[in-house]
Write an enzyme that holds these catalytic residues in place. Structure first.
Site, mmCIF file in Angstrom:
data_model
loop_
_atom_site.group_PDB
_atom_site.id
_atom_site.type_symbol
_atom_site.label_atom_id
_atom_site.label_comp_id
_atom_site.label_asym_id
_atom_site.label_seq_id
_atom_site.Cartn_x
_atom_site.Cartn_y
_atom_site.Cartn_z
ATOM 1 N N GLY A 49 5.239 -7.482 -14.062
ATOM 2 C CA GLY A 49 4.562 -6.449 -13.262
ATOM 3 C C GLY A 49 3.920 -5.403 -14.151
ATOM 4 O O GLY A 49 3.954 -4.205 -13.848
ATOM 5 N N ALA A 50 3.280 -5.879 -15.237
ATOM 6 C CA ALA A 50 2.806 -4.943 -16.270
ATOM 7 C C ALA A 50 1.417 -4.394 -15.992
ATOM 8 O O ALA A 50 0.899 -3.619 -16.785
ATOM 9 C CB ALA A 50 2.823 -5.643 -17.634
ATOM 10 N N ASN A 51 0.802 -4.803 -14.882
ATOM 11 C CA ASN A 51 -0.569 -4.337 -14.646
ATOM 12 C C ASN A 51 -0.634 -3.032 -13.870
ATOM 13 O O ASN A 51 -1.722 -2.504 -13.651
ATOM 14 C CB ASN A 51 -1.379 -5.407 -13.900
ATOM 15 C CG ASN A 51 -0.748 -5.753 -12.567
ATOM 16 O OD1 ASN A 51 0.344 -6.297 -12.548
ATOM 17 N ND2 ASN A 51 -1.385 -5.413 -11.478
ATOM 18 N N GLY A 78 1.669 0.813 -12.468
ATOM 19 C CA GLY A 78 2.870 1.635 -12.322
ATOM 20 C C GLY A 78 3.769 1.679 -13.537
ATOM 21 O O GLY A 78 3.335 1.869 -14.667
ATOM 22 N N GLY A 95 5.556 -0.681 -14.961
ATOM 23 C CA GLY A 95 5.393 -1.786 -15.906
ATOM 24 C C GLY A 95 4.266 -1.495 -16.878
ATOM 25 O O GLY A 95 4.390 -1.739 -18.088
ATOM 26 N N SER A 143 16.711 0.537 -8.432
ATOM 27 C CA SER A 143 16.171 1.663 -7.655
ATOM 28 C C SER A 143 17.353 2.492 -7.169
ATOM 29 O O SER A 143 18.489 1.991 -7.105
ATOM 30 C CB SER A 143 15.415 1.094 -6.449
ATOM 31 O OG SER A 143 15.315 2.050 -5.423
ATOM 32 N N TYR A 147 15.154 -4.467 1.115
ATOM 33 C CA TYR A 147 14.774 -3.872 -0.189
ATOM 34 C C TYR A 147 16.030 -3.385 -0.905
ATOM 35 O O TYR A 147 16.247 -3.700 -2.078
ATOM 36 C CB TYR A 147 13.787 -2.719 0.015
ATOM 37 C CG TYR A 147 13.374 -2.062 -1.298
ATOM 38 C CD1 TYR A 147 12.607 -2.754 -2.239
ATOM 39 C CD2 TYR A 147 13.748 -0.753 -1.598
ATOM 40 C CE1 TYR A 147 12.228 -2.159 -3.444
ATOM 41 C CE2 TYR A 147 13.375 -0.156 -2.806
ATOM 42 C CZ TYR A 147 12.616 -0.871 -3.723
ATOM 43 O OH TYR A 147 12.249 -0.281 -4.921
HETATM 44 N N1 LIG Z 1 7.884 3.872 -7.988
HETATM 45 C C1 LIG Z 1 9.085 4.219 -7.567
HETATM 46 O O1 LIG Z 1 9.310 5.342 -7.081
HETATM 47 C C2 LIG Z 1 10.222 3.257 -7.700
HETATM 48 C C3 LIG Z 1 11.475 3.671 -7.237
HETATM 49 C C4 LIG Z 1 12.551 2.805 -7.370
HETATM 50 C C5 LIG Z 1 12.368 1.563 -7.957
HETATM 51 N N2 LIG Z 1 11.144 1.177 -8.378
HETATM 52 C C6 LIG Z 1 11.025 -0.153 -8.972
HETATM 53 O O2 LIG Z 1 10.171 -0.123 -10.091
HETATM 54 C C7 LIG Z 1 9.588 -1.413 -10.297
HETATM 55 C C8 LIG Z 1 8.115 -1.265 -10.596
HETATM 56 O O3 LIG Z 1 7.466 -0.788 -9.437
HETATM 57 P P1 LIG Z 1 6.273 0.277 -9.487
HETATM 58 O O4 LIG Z 1 6.779 1.521 -8.879
HETATM 59 O O5 LIG Z 1 5.681 0.312 -10.822
HETATM 60 O O6 LIG Z 1 5.291 -0.372 -8.408
HETATM 61 P P2 LIG Z 1 3.855 -1.077 -8.566
HETATM 62 O O7 LIG Z 1 2.906 -0.148 -9.246
HETATM 63 O O8 LIG Z 1 3.516 -1.561 -7.210
HETATM 64 O O9 LIG Z 1 4.156 -2.280 -9.535
HETATM 65 C C9 LIG Z 1 4.800 -3.439 -9.086
HETATM 66 C C10 LIG Z 1 4.354 -4.586 -9.956
HETATM 67 O O10 LIG Z 1 5.020 -5.772 -9.502
HETATM 68 C C11 LIG Z 1 4.049 -6.800 -9.388
HETATM 69 N N3 LIG Z 1 4.413 -7.844 -8.435
HETATM 70 C C12 LIG Z 1 4.578 -7.753 -7.097
HETATM 71 N N4 LIG Z 1 4.811 -8.959 -6.575
HETATM 72 C C13 LIG Z 1 4.791 -9.849 -7.606
HETATM 73 C C14 LIG Z 1 4.941 -11.241 -7.714
HETATM 74 N N5 LIG Z 1 5.113 -12.024 -6.639
HETATM 75 N N6 LIG Z 1 4.867 -11.814 -8.937
HETATM 76 C C15 LIG Z 1 4.646 -11.061 -10.037
HETATM 77 N N7 LIG Z 1 4.473 -9.734 -9.996
HETATM 78 C C16 LIG Z 1 4.542 -9.139 -8.795
HETATM 79 C C17 LIG Z 1 2.787 -6.067 -8.948
HETATM 80 O O11 LIG Z 1 1.653 -6.899 -9.132
HETATM 81 P P3 LIG Z 1 0.295 -6.636 -8.289
HETATM 82 O O12 LIG Z 1 -0.335 -5.428 -8.903
HETATM 83 O O13 LIG Z 1 -0.462 -7.895 -8.489
HETATM 84 O O14 LIG Z 1 0.710 -6.393 -6.878
HETATM 85 C C18 LIG Z 1 2.845 -4.866 -9.863
HETATM 86 O O15 LIG Z 1 2.369 -5.201 -11.133
HETATM 87 C C19 LIG Z 1 9.907 -2.225 -9.053
HETATM 88 O O16 LIG Z 1 10.947 -3.125 -9.340
HETATM 89 C C20 LIG Z 1 10.366 -1.180 -8.049
HETATM 90 O O17 LIG Z 1 11.298 -1.686 -7.115
HETATM 91 C C21 LIG Z 1 10.059 1.988 -8.274
#
Ligand SMILES: NC(=O)c1ccc[n+]([C@@H]2O[C@H](COP(=O)([O-])OP(=O)(O)OC[C@H]3O[C@@H](n4cnc5c(N)ncnc54)[C@H](OP(=O)(O)O)[C@@H]3O)[C@@H](O)[C@H]2O)c1
Length: 315
Positions: free
Chosen positions: A20-22, A24, A26, A149, A174
Site C-alpha cells: 500500500g505504498a502509493n 497515505g 505507506g 489500528s 474492520y
Molecule cells: N489513516 C488512519 O487514520 C489510520 C488509522 C488506523 C489504522 N490505519 C491503517 O493504516 C494502514 C494504511 O492506511 P492509510 O491510512 O495510509 O490509507 P490509504 O491512504 O487509503 O492507503 C491504503 C493503501 O492500501 C492499498 N490497498 C487497498 N486495498 C488493496 C489491495 N486489495 N491490494 C493491495 N493494496 C491495497 C491502497 O491502494 P489503492 O490506493 O490502490 O486503493 C493504498 O495504497 C491501513 O492498514 C489502515 O488500516 C490508518
C-alpha cells in the site's frame, strides 16, 4: 525524548517492501526509508499508481533507490506470481511493512469469496509474510511490521461468523481485521522466537491520520453522516508523516524488540511510544486458533511451506 524521523539510523544496504505504498502512511513510510538510504520496493495493486509514486519519490528524494511490485491483496492466488520476482531479483529482504488496508466498505468479497477486510488486512498479509520468510531469513535482524489500528481495542473475533456471512457489520469487520493484525504479529513473534529465527515481528498503530482511508470508506459506503463526523473531528487528525512514525519506529528503532507495539503518545496523536496490544490479542489460545484457521484458508493458494518450515510448524 521525542522519537522523530531524525532518530532513524541510516538504512543503507537494507531492502524494504512496503504494501500500500502509493498513498497515505505507506507512501510516507516508503519516502522516509528511501531518505534514510534503504532500497524500497513499493508494493501496490495498481502498476500505474506504483510507477507514478516511484517517479514522484525519485524527484523528491535524491539519491533514492526505488523499485515497484504489483501486488493485489484481494486475490491470494496472485501472491505466488507477484512474489517470484522478489526471490529472483533480490538477495534478501530486511523489512516487510504490512501496511495496505481497506476500511469499512459495504460487504465486499475477495477473489476467494472471503470478506474483503479480513482478506486484505489480515489474511493476505499473513500469507505474504509466510511466503517471504525464506527471503527474510537470508540475513539477520529482519523485521516484519504489521500495521493495525486503534480499532484493535474495540475488536472481537467473531468465530462463529468470521466472514460476516450471517450478519455483516462493516465497522465490526474492520475492528476484527485490525485485532487479527495484532494477533498475527504476536503469534509470529512467538513462533519466530521458539524457532530461534533472527527476525522480529512488531505491530504499530497510527492513531488518526489524514489519508485516503476515510474518503475511500465514505465513497464506498455512501455513509455521508460519517463524512460530517470526520469534518468535525478533522483537527484531531495528524499528517500522514506523523501517522507513519509508529510503523517507522517499529521498523527501525534499534531498541525496539520483537513482540512490541508502537502507537502515538496520546493514543490518537503524538510522537510514537510503546503501547500495549489489545487485551484479546494476549490470549495465546485465540491466537493459535486464528493462525490455524488462517493457514487453512490460505491453503495451497500461496506457497508458504518453506516459511512454515522456518517456523517449524510444518506437519
Ligand atoms: N489513516 C488512519 O487514520 C489510520 C488509522 C488506523 C489504522 N490505519 C491503517 O493504516 C494502514 C494504511 O492506511 P492509510 O491510512 O495510509 O490509507 P490509504 O491512504 O487509503 O492507503 C491504503 C493503501 O492500501 C492499498 N490497498 C487497498 N486495498 C488493496 C489491495 N486489495 N491490494 C493491495 N493494496 C491495497 C491502497 O491502494 P489503492 O490506493 O490502490 O486503493 C493504498 O495504497 C491501513 O492498514 C489502515 O488500516 C490508518
Amino acid at each position: 525524548m521525542l522519537w522523530t524521523v531524525d532518530s532513524i539510523p541510516r538504512q543503507n544496504g537494507r531492502i524494504a517492501l512496503v504494501t500500500g505504498a502509493n498513498s497515505g502512511l505507506g507512501l510516507e513510510t516508503a519516502r522516509v526509508l528511501a531518505e534514510k538510504g534503504a532500497l524500497v520496493i513499493l508494493g501496490c495493486r495498481s502498476l500505474k499508481a506504483a510507477k507514478r509514486t516511484r517517479r514522484q519519490l525519485l524527484s523528491e528524494v535524491v539519491p533514492a533507490n526505488i523499485d515497484i511490485l504489483k501486488i493485489d491483496l484481494s486475490d491470494l492466488s496472485q501472491l505466488n506470481s507477484a512474489t517470484y520476482q522478489l526471490f529472483d531479483n533480490y538477495p534478501k529482504l530486511d523489512l516487510l511493512i504490512n501496511n495496505a488496508g481497506v476500511m469499512a466498505p459495504p460487504l465486499t468479497l475477495s477473489r476467494q469469496g472471503l470478506e474483503l477486510q479480513f482478506a486484505v488486512n489480515h489474511l493476505s498479509h499473513m500469507a505474504l509474510t509466510l511466503r517471504l520468510l525464506p527471503l527474510m531469513a537470508r540475513q539477520s535482524a529482519g523485521r516484519v511490521v504489521t500495521v493495525s489500528s486503534g480499532a484493535q481495542y474495540m475488536g472481537t473475533i467473531n468465530w462463529r461468523d468470521l466472514q460476516g456471512r450471517e450478519n455483516y457489520d462493516r465497522w465490526s469487520s474492520y475492528s476484527q481485521s485490525k485485532l487479527a493484525n495484532v494477533m498475527f504479529s504476536l503469534e509470529l513473534h512467538k513462533r519466530l522466537k521458539e524457532s530461534s529465527v533472527d527476525i522480529a515481528s512488531l505491530s504499530a498503530h497510527p492513531g488518526l491520520a489524514r489519508t485516503n482511508l476515510q474518503s475511500t470508506s465514505i465513497a464506498s459506503s455512501r455513509a455521508w453522516q460519517e463524512e460530517f463526523v470526520y469534518k468535525l473531528i478533522n483537527p484531531m487528525f495528524q499528517s500522514p508523516r506523523m501517522g507513519s512514525l509508529p510503523q517507522l519506529r517499529a521498523a527501525t528503532d534499534l531498541a525496539a524488540q520483537s513482540g512490541e507495539q508502537y502507537g502515538p503518545r496520546f493514543n490518537f496523536r503524538g510522537y510514537p511510544k510503546l503501547c500495549p496490544a489489545a487485551r484479546l490479542a494476549l490470549n495465546s489460545q485465540a491466537r493459535e486458533r486464528l493462525w490455524v484457521i488462517s493457514e487453512e484458508l490460505i491453503g495451497n493458494l500461496v506457497e508458504i511451506s518453506e516459511g512454515k518450515k522456518i517456523l517449524n510448524t510444518q506437519n
